[in-house]
Design a protein around this motif. Structure first.
Motif, mmCIF file in Angstrom:
data_model
loop_
_atom_site.group_PDB
_atom_site.id
_atom_site.type_symbol
_atom_site.label_atom_id
_atom_site.label_comp_id
_atom_site.label_asym_id
_atom_site.label_seq_id
_atom_site.Cartn_x
_atom_site.Cartn_y
_atom_site.Cartn_z
ATOM 1 N N ALA A 102 -17.699 53.204 -34.853
ATOM 2 C CA ALA A 102 -18.804 54.235 -34.660
ATOM 3 C C ALA A 102 -19.836 54.244 -35.422
ATOM 4 O O ALA A 102 -21.192 54.612 -34.904
ATOM 5 C CB ALA A 102 -17.943 55.706 -35.277
ATOM 6 N N ILE A 103 -19.959 53.849 -36.663
ATOM 7 C CA ILE A 103 -21.458 53.499 -37.390
ATOM 8 C C ILE A 103 -22.177 52.572 -36.593
ATOM 9 O O ILE A 103 -23.396 52.703 -36.600
ATOM 10 C CB ILE A 103 -20.953 53.048 -38.864
ATOM 11 N N GLY A 104 -21.757 51.422 -36.109
ATOM 12 C CA GLY A 104 -22.201 50.339 -35.550
ATOM 13 C C GLY A 104 -22.822 50.888 -33.958
ATOM 14 O O GLY A 104 -24.280 50.880 -34.009
ATOM 15 N N VAL A 105 -22.317 51.708 -33.190
ATOM 16 C CA VAL A 105 -23.020 52.224 -32.157
ATOM 17 C C VAL A 105 -23.905 53.229 -32.495
ATOM 18 O O VAL A 105 -25.112 53.326 -31.906
ATOM 19 C CB VAL A 105 -21.931 52.832 -31.114
ATOM 20 N N SER A 106 -23.602 54.006 -33.370
ATOM 21 C CA SER A 106 -24.650 55.348 -34.042
ATOM 22 C C SER A 106 -25.913 54.573 -34.292
ATOM 23 O O SER A 106 -27.033 55.132 -34.175
ATOM 24 C CB SER A 106 -23.917 56.113 -34.877
ATOM 25 N N THR A 107 -25.747 53.572 -34.852
ATOM 26 C CA THR A 107 -26.969 52.951 -35.905
ATOM 27 C C THR A 107 -27.741 52.348 -34.542
ATOM 28 O O THR A 107 -29.060 52.520 -34.708
ATOM 29 C CB THR A 107 -26.684 51.628 -36.725
ATOM 30 N N LEU A 108 -27.518 51.792 -33.579
ATOM 31 C CA LEU A 108 -28.170 51.323 -32.600
ATOM 32 C C LEU A 108 -28.942 52.264 -31.773
ATOM 33 O O LEU A 108 -30.119 52.293 -31.787
ATOM 34 C CB LEU A 108 -27.222 50.548 -31.562
ATOM 35 N N LEU A 109 -28.395 53.478 -31.713
ATOM 36 C CA LEU A 109 -29.092 54.577 -30.946
ATOM 37 C C LEU A 109 -29.895 55.179 -31.929
ATOM 38 O O LEU A 109 -31.073 55.795 -31.424
ATOM 39 C CB LEU A 109 -28.045 55.543 -30.581
#
Length: 450
Positions: free
Chosen positions: A318-325
């Motif tokens: 979740a943190i990884g995807v959220s950070t990219l966005l």
């Protein structure tokens, strides 16, 4: 019989994203309630109406967030029961929750209209927009029952792993809200009052549609008439999970209201500017907020099934995807905040004030992608008291003092005032990292004991 979505088996990332996307879209459309109000008011009414709707909707958003957060207790308890293989107890959880939230709805419907003027005064609403602000709060307050009913129904669907049904109902409601705004604000020129009436009407439609779907939908458990009672044991569990989340969101919301009151004291342009900026922020923060809600349901099931490592992997994804966005949102908001603000206002001074404030929120985008995922994770674990404490510390030890100090600098910079928010988020992320290490030790000890 329809089974609840099982998050305890199989891959993690795709099921999490599939669950999160409808949550995000539903939150996006729900944010459109206030945004459409401000958009149409900004185009067809005066600056006083923009200030009134921005201040009044901020108060109502705080109340809505309070209800949504408290209803998370129902979401988490349902998710844990499903993860434990005790999904048939869902009817009792839902029945007790309905009784509890019905009592809350009655209180809010009475108290909010009664205190609409004191609330406007506490918010330091500009004198030119005071009466319109009070009117907006009064009308929306009379529709509190619809706000509460919708959020409870949404929490039930999310608890059983269904995030698509709330999306459908809020889509219908959003369309009704847009139609109502165009008719009452743009057509009949009712300004602030028209925006409030349209909002309440849309929420009522949302509740009716949700109830029809819930009645026709077969679940993995039965909701009997005998379940509709104040089961003290269940209500205590819902309250134990929901009250800390609600209290945290309430106090954090109050801190933002205090910040808004501080800016309101700087004049009408600053008041309208921060109101527009907050509406923009409501959209740019939707992705981490959606992950927060999705994480709570996902983690609750896995903790119920005794799978802490799987829950922790979901946090990393979740943190990884959220950070990219978040990086994309930072770039757009920091350098082109004027374009985003221009969607909601025509006045050039208001747009510039809003864009200046948004630069600080752009920085916060890079931080909330961590914070919101952590909050959802800890909520799913049932560690809602920690979530409350870290939110209060960030709000009252950092956000309000920094905003107050920056508002006293000459000349006043909306960007500097806005920096209060990322300063608070930095401290909250640090607290979450410390608590994560504590959670790791706790569940590692439990695993060894098993």
């Amino acid at each position: 019989m329809k089974k609840a979505n099982d998050f305890t088996q199989g891959t993690i990332l795709l099921p999490l994203i599939r669950f999160m996307v409808p949550v995000f879209l539903a939150m996006f459309l729900q944010a459109m309630y206030g945004a459409v109000d401000l958009l149409i008011v900004g185009k067809f009414a005066q600056s006083t109406d923009v200030s009134a709707v921005s201040t009044g909707s901020q108060i109502m958003m705080t109340i809505t967030n309070l209800v949504t957060s408290f209803a998370m207790g129902t979401t988490i308890l349902l998710g844990q029961r499903i993860g434990e293989g005790r999904g048939k107890e869902g009817g009792k959880v839902i029945g007790s929750s309905i009784c509890l939230f019905a009592a809350i709805a009655g209180a809010f419907t009475l108290l909010i209209p009664l205190f609409c003027r004191p609330l406007s005064f506490l918010m330091n609403a500009p004198s030119e927009a005071f009466e319109q602000t009070a009117a907006y709060i009064r009308i929306c307050g009379l529709g509190s029952v619809f706000i509460i009913a919708y959020n409870l129904i949404g929490s039930i669907f999310r608890g059983i792993g269904d995030s698509k049904t709330p999306l459908l109902t809020v889509l219908i409601a959003c369309i009704c809200n847009i139609a109502g705004d165009l008719l009452l604000v743009a057509g009949f020129r009712l300004g602030t009052e028209g925006a409030a009436i349209a909002t309440v009407f849309a929420q009522a439609i949302s509740v009716v549609v949700s109830l029809v779907i819930l009645q026709r939908q077969e679940l993995s458990f039965q909701l009997e008439k005998s379940d509709l009672r104040f089961d003290r044991k269940i209500i205590r569990k819902v309250a134990a999970l929901g009250i800390p989340i609600a209290l945290q969101d309430l106090l954090v919301g109050i801190s933002f209201l205090v910040l808004l009151a501080i800016v309101n004291g700087l004049g009408l342009i600053a008041s309208a500017g921060i109101g527009v900026a907050e509406k923009v922020c409501g959209f740019i923060m939707l992705i981490p907020a959606a992950f927060m809600q999705a994480m709570a349901a996902f983690v609750a099931q896995n903790i119920g099934a005794g799978q802490y490592k799987r829950a922790k992997k979901a946090l990393a994804y979740a943190i990884g995807v959220s950070t990219l966005l978040a990086v994309v949102m930072f770039v757009v908001t920091f350098w082109r905040g004027d374009l985003l603000s221009g969607i909601f206002a025509n006045d050039r001074d208001v747009i510039l004030a809003s864009a200046d404030y948004l630069k600080a929120y752009a920085i916060d985008c890079l931080l909330t992608c961590f914070l919101f995922c952590f909050i959802g994770f800890f909520n799913g674990l049932g560690m809602t008291r920690f979530v409350m404490v870290q939110g209060i510390i960030g709000a009252f030890l950092v956000r309000i003092p920094v905003a107050f100090l920056m508002s006293r600098q000459i000349p006043v910079s909306m960007f500097h005032v806005g920096l209060a928010t990322p300063c608070s988020t930095i401290l909250q992320v640090i607290l979450c990292l410390i608590w994560l290490s504590r959670a790791n030790r706790k569940y590692a000890m439990e695993s060894r004991e098993d």
